[in-house]
Design a protein around this motif. Structure first.
Motif, mmCIF file in Angstrom:
data_model
loop_
_atom_site.group_PDB
_atom_site.id
_atom_site.type_symbol
_atom_site.label_atom_id
_atom_site.label_comp_id
_atom_site.label_asym_id
_atom_site.label_seq_id
_atom_site.Cartn_x
_atom_site.Cartn_y
_atom_site.Cartn_z
ATOM 1 N N VAL A 61 0.836 -1.200 0.000
ATOM 2 C CA VAL A 61 0.000 0.000 0.000
ATOM 3 C C VAL A 61 0.876 1.257 0.000
ATOM 4 N N ALA A 62 1.928 1.244 0.806
ATOM 5 C CA ALA A 62 2.835 2.399 0.880
ATOM 6 C C ALA A 62 3.543 2.625 -0.453
ATOM 7 N N LEU A 63 4.001 1.547 -1.084
ATOM 8 C CA LEU A 63 4.688 1.690 -2.366
ATOM 9 C C LEU A 63 3.759 2.253 -3.437
ATOM 10 N N ARG A 64 2.516 1.782 -3.448
ATOM 11 C CA ARG A 64 1.546 2.310 -4.418
ATOM 12 C C ARG A 64 1.295 3.797 -4.176
ATOM 13 N N ALA A 65 1.290 4.197 -2.932
ATOM 14 C CA ALA A 65 0.971 5.589 -2.601
ATOM 15 C C ALA A 65 2.017 6.562 -3.118
ATOM 16 N N VAL A 66 3.294 6.177 -3.093
ATOM 17 C CA VAL A 66 4.349 7.120 -3.486
ATOM 18 C C VAL A 66 4.604 7.137 -4.990
ATOM 19 N N ARG A 67 4.162 6.123 -5.708
ATOM 20 C CA ARG A 67 4.492 6.020 -7.132
ATOM 21 C C ARG A 67 4.148 7.273 -7.944
ATOM 22 N N PRO A 68 2.930 7.811 -7.842
ATOM 23 C CA PRO A 68 2.600 8.963 -8.700
ATOM 24 C C PRO A 68 3.563 10.134 -8.551
ATOM 25 N N ALA A 69 4.110 10.330 -7.356
ATOM 26 C CA ALA A 69 5.006 11.462 -7.121
ATOM 27 C C ALA A 69 6.408 11.227 -7.673
ATOM 28 N N LEU A 70 6.713 10.005 -8.104
ATOM 29 C CA LEU A 70 8.045 9.683 -8.599
ATOM 30 C C LEU A 70 8.156 9.779 -10.121
ATOM 31 N N VAL B 62 11.550 1.874 -6.344
ATOM 32 C CA VAL B 62 10.676 2.753 -5.559
ATOM 33 C C VAL B 62 11.155 2.811 -4.112
ATOM 34 N N ARG B 63 11.573 1.692 -3.578
ATOM 35 C CA ARG B 63 12.058 1.663 -2.188
ATOM 36 C C ARG B 63 13.285 2.549 -2.000
ATOM 37 N N GLN B 64 14.090 2.694 -3.046
ATOM 38 C CA GLN B 64 15.291 3.519 -2.938
ATOM 39 C C GLN B 64 15.041 4.982 -3.296
ATOM 40 N N LEU B 65 13.930 5.252 -3.954
ATOM 41 C CA LEU B 65 13.606 6.612 -4.373
ATOM 42 C C LEU B 65 12.640 7.312 -3.425
ATOM 43 N N ALA B 66 12.203 6.610 -2.387
ATOM 44 C CA ALA B 66 11.244 7.170 -1.446
ATOM 45 C C ALA B 66 11.457 6.519 -0.084
ATOM 46 N N VAL B 67 10.796 7.074 0.917
ATOM 47 C CA VAL B 67 10.726 6.427 2.234
ATOM 48 C C VAL B 67 9.337 5.815 2.300
ATOM 49 N N ALA B 68 9.237 4.546 1.972
ATOM 50 C CA ALA B 68 7.938 3.905 1.824
ATOM 51 C C ALA B 68 7.984 2.471 2.323
ATOM 52 N N GLY B 69 7.002 2.106 3.111
ATOM 53 C CA GLY B 69 6.912 0.744 3.632
ATOM 54 C C GLY B 69 6.265 0.737 4.992
#
Length: 320
Positions: free
Chosen positions: A221-230, A273-280
């Motif tokens: 869920v966290a990974l999906r949430a940050v995707r659009p901003a990347l 995505v895990r390396q381009l954001a703080v997500a999880g």
């Protein structure tokens, strides 16, 4: 929520509804975030007005403005505004000055021939004025002839002035004249280490890092949430951020095959995505923050995403 390694802050989204600005700031303070940063992006809201508003509505959280474009304001009048904030809210204000996005600055006729020269002159003079000095400066862009803040308007402690920059030459300017550097998102540990080599600080130097962030007990869920901003990370302006990453060449190739930023964001591999954001999960986010602090970040600033920024802010508080 300062950790033993560094401070944790949160960014107020630029498009947050006006009616939620004060609530967001007060909730960030209640959650124990050390810092709250506001942005000044062309066409949105002014950074100094936002800072004044949230400082007045809170009592503890440190407020940063990131960033003020150097070409947008006369440095003496900028110093007056910042000094007022520093006097009214002592020890709670940080200012970041940068070039501004080239396309934005060109669209308002304010992109200089030498952005590096302007930035170095501007920060040097701004710091001198804020410290109460009588300033004479005849530069290429900044010209000050005997200007000094009145003693009644000079803050007891000079607020820090950071440079909000990306590329190697700009980072070197930051190391030479600023009190710290603000790195826009995405900031991975590899980018931090490379940036510090270019900054080459010879005195105490703060390093503030923005990152898109989402926290959920379900990491998917966290990974999906940050995707659009990347979606923007494949664009040329973000090259300094991704060049140090081991998958840089593959990322560039992927972007070339995608017709749009949205498509690119959708097909980014989860590991990237895990390396381009703080997500999880909260634990995964804490590990990511620890990696940033170990690399040299002093303040990790989380940018909430989604349609409900107040709810997103609540979820980010789980990292403490």
């Amino acid at each position: 929520m300062t950790t033993r390694e560094g401070a944790i802050g949160v960014l107020m989204p630029r498009d947050i509804p006006a009616r939620h600005i004060v609530a967001f700031a007060q909730r960030a303070e209640a959650h124990g975030f050390d810092e709250l940063w506001v942005v000044e992006d062309l066409g949105y809201r002014g950074g100094l007005v936002q800072a004044a508003t949230v400082l007045a509505a809170t009592s503890r959280v440190r407020v940063g403005v990131g960033l003020l474009p150097a070409a947008a304001r006369n440095v003496a009048f900028t110093a007056m505004e910042i000094a007022s904030l520093a006097q009214l809210h002592p020890g709670r204000i940080d200012i970041s000055v940068g070039h501004g996005m080239p396309s934005w600055m060109r669209s308002v006729g304010a992109w200089p021939r030498s952005p590096l020269t302007l930035l170095a002159e501007y920060i040097t003079v701004l710091k001198s004025l804020l410290s109460g000095q009588l300033v004479h400066h005849e530069g290429q862009y900044v010209r000050i002839d005997g200007v000094q803040l009145h003693e009644s308007a000079t803050p007891a402690a000079t607020p820090p002035v950071l440079a909000g920059v990306r590329g190697p030459k700009s980072l070197a300017v930051s190391g030479g004249v600023a009190d710290g550097t603000l790195l826009a998102e995405p900031v991975a540990p590899a980018y931090v280490r490379e940036a510090l080599e270019h900054i080459a600080p010879t005195r105490p130097h703060r390093l503030v890092a923005y990152n898109i962030a989402a926290v959920d007990e379900d990491p998917a869920v966290a990974l999906r949430a940050v995707r659009p901003a990347l979606g923007v990370v494949g664009e040329p302006d973000w090259q300094p951020h991704v060049a140090p990453l081991p998958f840089h060449d593959d990322l560039v190739a992927l972007r070339s095959r995608c017709d749009s930023r949205d498509e690119f964001a959708r097909v980014l591999p989860d590991e990237w995505v895990r390396q381009l954001a703080v997500a999880g999960t909260p634990d995964q986010a804490r590990v990511r923050l620890a990696d940033l602090f170990d690399a040299g970040v002093t303040s990790a600033v989380l940018t909430p995403v989604g349609s409900d920024y107040l709810a997103a802010l609540d979820s980010l508080a789980a990292v403490r």
